[in-house]
Motif scaffolding. Structure first.
Motif, short mmCIF file in Angstrom:
data_model
loop_
_atom_site.label_atom_id
_atom_site.label_comp_id
_atom_site.label_asym_id
_atom_site.label_seq_id
_atom_site.Cartn_x
_atom_site.Cartn_y
_atom_site.Cartn_z
N GLU A 46 0.98 8.58 -2.62
CA GLU A 46 0.33 9.43 -3.63
C GLU A 46 -0.90 10.13 -3.05
O GLU A 46 -1.13 11.32 -3.29
CB GLU A 46 -0.09 8.57 -4.84
N ALA A 47 -1.67 9.35 -2.27
CA ALA A 47 -2.88 9.96 -1.68
C ALA A 47 -2.51 11.04 -0.66
O ALA A 47 -3.16 12.09 -0.58
CB ALA A 47 -3.74 8.88 -1.03
N MET A 96 -1.80 14.66 -1.57
CA MET A 96 -2.96 15.53 -1.80
C MET A 96 -3.38 16.25 -0.52
O MET A 96 -4.21 17.16 -0.56
CB MET A 96 -4.15 14.70 -2.32
N THR A 97 -2.85 15.79 0.62
CA THR A 97 -3.17 16.45 1.90
C THR A 97 -1.99 17.25 2.40
O THR A 97 -2.02 17.78 3.52
CB THR A 97 -3.55 15.40 2.95
N SER A 144 0.81 -1.23 0.00
CA SER A 144 0.00 0.00 0.00
C SER A 144 0.84 1.27 0.00
O SER A 144 0.30 2.36 -0.17
CB SER A 144 -0.88 0.06 1.26
N ARG A 155 0.68 3.77 -3.04
CA ARG A 155 -0.64 4.40 -3.20
C ARG A 155 -0.91 5.38 -2.07
O ARG A 155 -1.45 6.47 -2.29
CB ARG A 155 -1.69 3.28 -3.19
N VAL A 156 -0.54 4.98 -0.84
CA VAL A 156 -0.75 5.86 0.31
C VAL A 156 0.07 7.14 0.13
O VAL A 156 -0.42 8.25 0.38
CB VAL A 156 -0.37 5.14 1.62
#
Lengths: 349, 628
Positions: B164-165, B168-169, B158, B161-162
């Protein structure tokens, strides 16, 4: 020889597909004509779809089970001449139904449903079953069920779903993690077949993954109100469909129109003016179906790709038939049935 | 011996209140195989609740036995006991649920403790790494700073993907260690968006590492703290084990009683799935051997005089697929039954191939592995293995004896061909003759299977199929005509125009029959008929030639022993002896195994596939298990 056999088999099967006009006609015909049409189309088992085993109460579940049984049977026939990789891909394609069964089991355990009732609501997987659903249904609670699943072929996707559920205690995260895990597995299996299956197969997968990711994105973001970063994480990470960078850009947009306007030109033009998620789904599904139909024509793609395209179209047809039967059974007006069969989402929570 | 036992369909009308006693009587009788009843006059399924509760109770009981071990079995026979009622079963199920839930909680507790142990080990390794980091952990993890940071672990798959996510924060993720599939990482970013980042992390299965405050400033104190944590964990583990032991002591005596109760309830639970009823009346339908019907009636009369009704009828030929198959094998033939069942169970009324199968299997094995010495070794090996493999060993004994018999015919003893004079011929002395005989054996075998198939079809009322199918009379005519044609070309028999004409007529009949009887559109039927006919024709002749392997394996046997003699010939006396012993052992085990599989393959695919539907349902009578 095997490829020629499969090509012939797919061409013969392709005659079973329904064109839009025939399906549309089915909405208005009399009961007797409906029964006759289904029998002529090789679907006599769907006629009694709403009759339960004791012949008394209506049973929507049994109709769904018969449709899946038909799809599994056709998949079994088409798989016969295939090699290991392609056979593995189609087997995994059918595992969507089993993943839905797992979701039913998980939800059932959350509300303490009895094993017999749970088992009756599952879709029989026959020779495609990868788990012992009877043993799973008899798990005492959710924790025992998850531990049993972690010793099954679904261990990898269930482990992540369990971790997510332990952190959030929200059943939505169980479903979302299972769906995402399943499709990421499908993407990996497809990648391994790209070279032998060719460009048509890649396009088919592109359309499929683009549709699933975009519909999930819109639903999570604007129906469920999840924050962009979380929505991005819940989408399928795959080479197919919309790229990661594009998805990160899209989840940050405010409103469905803004998302559609930021799509790549191919999708932007085709989805322009779509009102709501259901219409986005319907249009993307129609495009994917058109692509599958093009590949189904003799000589347009490898036999395996034609078989896969046929299965996609056949499932779409059978679900439309289901929609019509269910709509008629409920006494819905013809207009509502027509609207429903254009917009019935497949295989998502 | 060649057919399943004739069965009678019985419909028993009984009082619903006596259903469990009737089911128990039928189970003790041991020759009633329940079948689904049509929902005609009796629309209800009265035993549904009984079967459901029994299923639940049995599963819980089995899990308890698996977790805690089987309690000591009560030696008292079940004969005198009566079956529990639905209320008894519900109470028993409730008790089992309580006990299993308590055990499960302890079991889950132990699993959690195991996870905690693993996490402490990971934490120890992590803290050791943190000691070497030039980072002020206290400042980093302080809850009031502008920067929010977490230390924890997440699945390795993960991380990308984590990451990359999280971008965004405004957060970043930095991995610093990995243990198994878990990656240890620090996540840091602006505090106002910490909640958003934690949402992503929760979805990804992030596990926070709770680093105690003292350890942040004094990493050296980690060891003492970890030791304290371990002691606490072991104390918890001890308490969990004690609780589980106490539970075992508490419920073990009743668990055995529960297993006996469930065994007594099993007949009705099984019969209840297919029984129908309405009001106080229930109907049980099932199959009983014709010869046992009178005895069953006598028992019912004695136990339920005047309180039951009884309909009996023979199944029609068209119902054969729904009738179970009961075969009674003579003891000397019974060991071969598993080999037939490896292919399938004969359909009711269908020819049971056990006897010809067994004889042919032994004949093929002996012909391919003919050697007095190797056959004798096989007999000895089978006798030695008898305690472990049971009566299957008799197949080995029989195969070894036939192998010895063929050894006498071939004049071969452990490959030596100068000890015994061949009664018949050594395989390599006249290979073409052996190949011809093997092919002839194939022709005879295939003709036999086709004749059996015709008989099966006639008995099943499938007259058209018996006459016109590729495996029917038309198929036999086609096969014989083509054989005669080939024989004429080879000069073995005379040539006449009638032979090709007969082959053509048979072929036309088969195509016409398949085109008429197939399913689908006319085009599809003709296509399928053509493909199937091609497949059948190729199959007939390739299967015939397949029997040449019988001769080929007998040559192979001689060649293999010659190879061993050649290897051993240049060696010293001791090495010579060792090579011969080892070589012959390899021949017995490896070649013996290969020949056993080849013989089975010939019988299955060249024979059974032609006439044996093998889709029968085994006759499974209600029985009273001593315990579940």
């Amino acid at each position: 020889m095997a490829s020629a056999y499969l090509d012939t088999r797919v061409s013969l099967y392709a005659h079973r597909l329904w064109d839009d006009a025939t399906l549309d006609h089915l909405v208005d015909v009399s009961e007797a004509e409906l029964v006759e049409t289904l029998a002529l189309r090789g679907l006599p088992q769907l006629i009694g779809g709403f009759r339960a085993a004791d012949g008394a109460t209506p049973d929507a579940r049994s109709l769904e089970q018969r449709i899946v049984a038909q799809l599994l049977e056709e998949t079994r026939v088409l798989m016969r001449p295939l090699g290991d990789g392609q056979r593995g891909f189609l087997t995994y394609w059918t595992a969507r139904f089993e993943v839905n069964n797992l979701k039913t089991l998980l939800r059932g355990k959350l509300i303490g449903e009895r094993p017999a009732a749970l088992l009756a609501s599952l879709t029989p997987m026959g020779g495609f079953a990868r788990v012992d659903e009877t043993a799973l249904a008899h798990a005492e609670d959710l924790a025992e069920l998850l531990r049993r699943l972690e010793a099954s072929p679904y261990a990898a996707i269930v482990r992540e779903a369990r971790h997510a559920f332990e952190q959030t205690h929200d059943p939505f995260h169980l479903d979302a993690a299972l769906d995402r895990g399943y499709y990421e597995g499908l993407g990996r299996r497809a990648e391994a077949l790209e070279r032998e299956a060719g460009a048509g197969f890649v396009t088919l997968m592109d359309r499929l993954f683009a549709r699933i990711n975009l519909v999930w994105l819109l639903r999570y973001r604007f129906n469920y109100g999840l924050p962009p970063a979380q929505v991005y994480y819940l989408l399928i990470a795959s080479r197919y469909g919309l790229s990661g960078a594009r998805l990160r850009d899209l989840v940050g947009r405010e409103g469905i129109d803004a998302v559609l306007a930021a799509l790549p030109a191919f999708w932007r033009t085709r989805l322009a003016g779509a009102h709501g998620i259901a219409e986005v789904f319907a249009r993307m599904e129609q495009l994917a179906a058109a692509q599958a139909r093009a590949l189904l024509a003799p000589g347009k793609a490898a036999a395996f790709v034609r078989a896969f395209a046929y299965l996609i179209l056949r499932e779409r047809d059978l679900r439309a038939v289901r929609g019509i039967l269910r709509g008629r059974h409920l006494g819905l007006p013809a207009r509502a049935i027509r609207q429903a069969i254009e917009r019935a989402p497949v295989g998502s929570h | 011996m060649f057919r399943a036992e004739p069965l009678i369909e019985l419909r028993l009308w009984i009082l619903a209140s006596e259903a469990q006693d009737v089911a128990l009587l039928l189970a003790r009788f041991g020759a009633f195989s329940p079948a689904p009843a049509a929902p005609d006059a009796l629309p209800d399924v009265p035993g549904k609740a009984y079967a459901e509760v029994w299923d639940e109770a049995r599963t819980r009981c089995a899990k308890l036995v698996e977790l805690c071990g089987a309690p000591t079995a009560d030696a008292t026979p079940l004969a005198a006991d009566v079956a529990p009622t639905l209320d008894d079963l519900v109470a028993l199920n409730a008790w089992l649920k309580t006990v299993w839930s308590a055990c499960l909680a302890c079991h889950e507790g132990q699993a959690v403790i195991e996870q905690e142990r693993a996490r402490l080990a990971e934490l120890e390794a992590t803290l050791a790494k943190l000691e070497h980091l030039n980072v002020d952990l206290d400042s980093l993890l302080r809850p009031d700073g502008l920067l929010a940071a977490d230390i924890g672990s997440l699945p390795a798959g993960s991380v990308k993907r984590v990451g990359e996510a999280l971008t965004m924060t405004g957060f970043v993720i930095a991995r610093f260690a990995q243990s198994g599939d878990q990656v240890f990482a620090v996540v840091a970013g602006p505090r106002p968006r910490h909640g958003e980042a934690r949402g992503v992390l929760a979805q990804a299965g992030w596990r926070e590492l709770s680093v105690p405050a003292a350890l942040r400033t004094h990493p050296g104190a980690a060891r003492a703290w970890l030791e304290e944590e371990r002691r606490r964990l072991e104390a918890r583990a001890g308490a969990t084990c004690s609780r589980l032991d106490a539970l075992r002591g508490e419920f073990a005596p009743r668990l055995e009683a529960a297993r006996r109760q469930l065994a007594l309830a099993q007949p009705l639970a099984e019969a209840a799935r297919v029984a129908r009823g309405k009001g106080g009346l229930a109907a049980l339908v099932g199959w009983v051997p014709e010869r046992d019907v009178a005895a069953l009636r006598a028992r019912l009369d004695a136990r339920f005089p005047g309180r039951y009704a009884f309909d009996a009828r023979r199944p029609s030929a068209g119902e054969a697929r729904g009738v179970p198959t009961l075969v009674r094998d003579p003891p000397w033939l019974a060991p071969f039954r598993p080999l037939v069942e490896g292919y399938g169970t004969p359909r009711y009324g269908e020819f049971d191939p056990l006897l010809p199968f067994s004889l042919l299997y032994l004949l093929l094995f002996g012909a391919m592995f003919g050697d007095v010495g190797h056959g004798g070794a096989l007999v000895l090996l089978a006798i030695l293995l008898m305690p472990r493999i049971g009566r299957l060993a008799w197949i080995g004994v029989a195969a070894g004896l036939v192998s010895m018999l063929f050894g006498l015919l071939y004049g071969s003893v452990f490959g030596y061909e100068d000890i015994l004079a061949p009664v018949w011929v050594s395989p390599l002395a006249d290979p073409f003759r052996l190949l011809g005989i093997a092919t002839g054996l194939g022709v005879g075998f295939l003709l036999l299977t086709l004749v059996i198939n015709v008989g099966n079809q006639l008995l099943a009322g499938q007259f058209a199929r018996a006459l016109f199918d590729a495996n029917g009379v038309a198929g036999i005519a086609f096969y014989l005509a083509v054989l005669a044609l080939l024989g004429g070309m080879a000069g073995v028999v005379g040539q006449t125009w009638a032979v090709p004409a007969a082959a053509a007529v048979a072929l036309a009949i088969i195509v016409a029959y398949k085109s008429v009887s197939g399913e689908g559109s006319p085009g599809e039927r003709v296509l399928v008929a053509a493909i199937e006919l091609l497949e059948s024709a190729i199959g007939l002749f390739s299967n015939t030639l397949s029997f040449m392997r019988v001769a080929a394996f007998s040559f192979n046997h001689v060649a293999l022993t010659m190879a061993i003699f050649t290897l051993a010939s240049g060696l010293s006396a001791a090495a010579h002896g060792i090579t011969l012993v080892l070589g012959n052992s390899v021949i017995v085990v490896l070649e013996g195994g290969v020949v056993a599989i080849q013989a089975l393959r010939l019988v299955y695919y060249e024979g059974f596939a032609r006439f044996f539907n093998a889709d029968g349902k085994p006759f499974t009578p209600l029985r009273l298990a001593e315990t579940i």
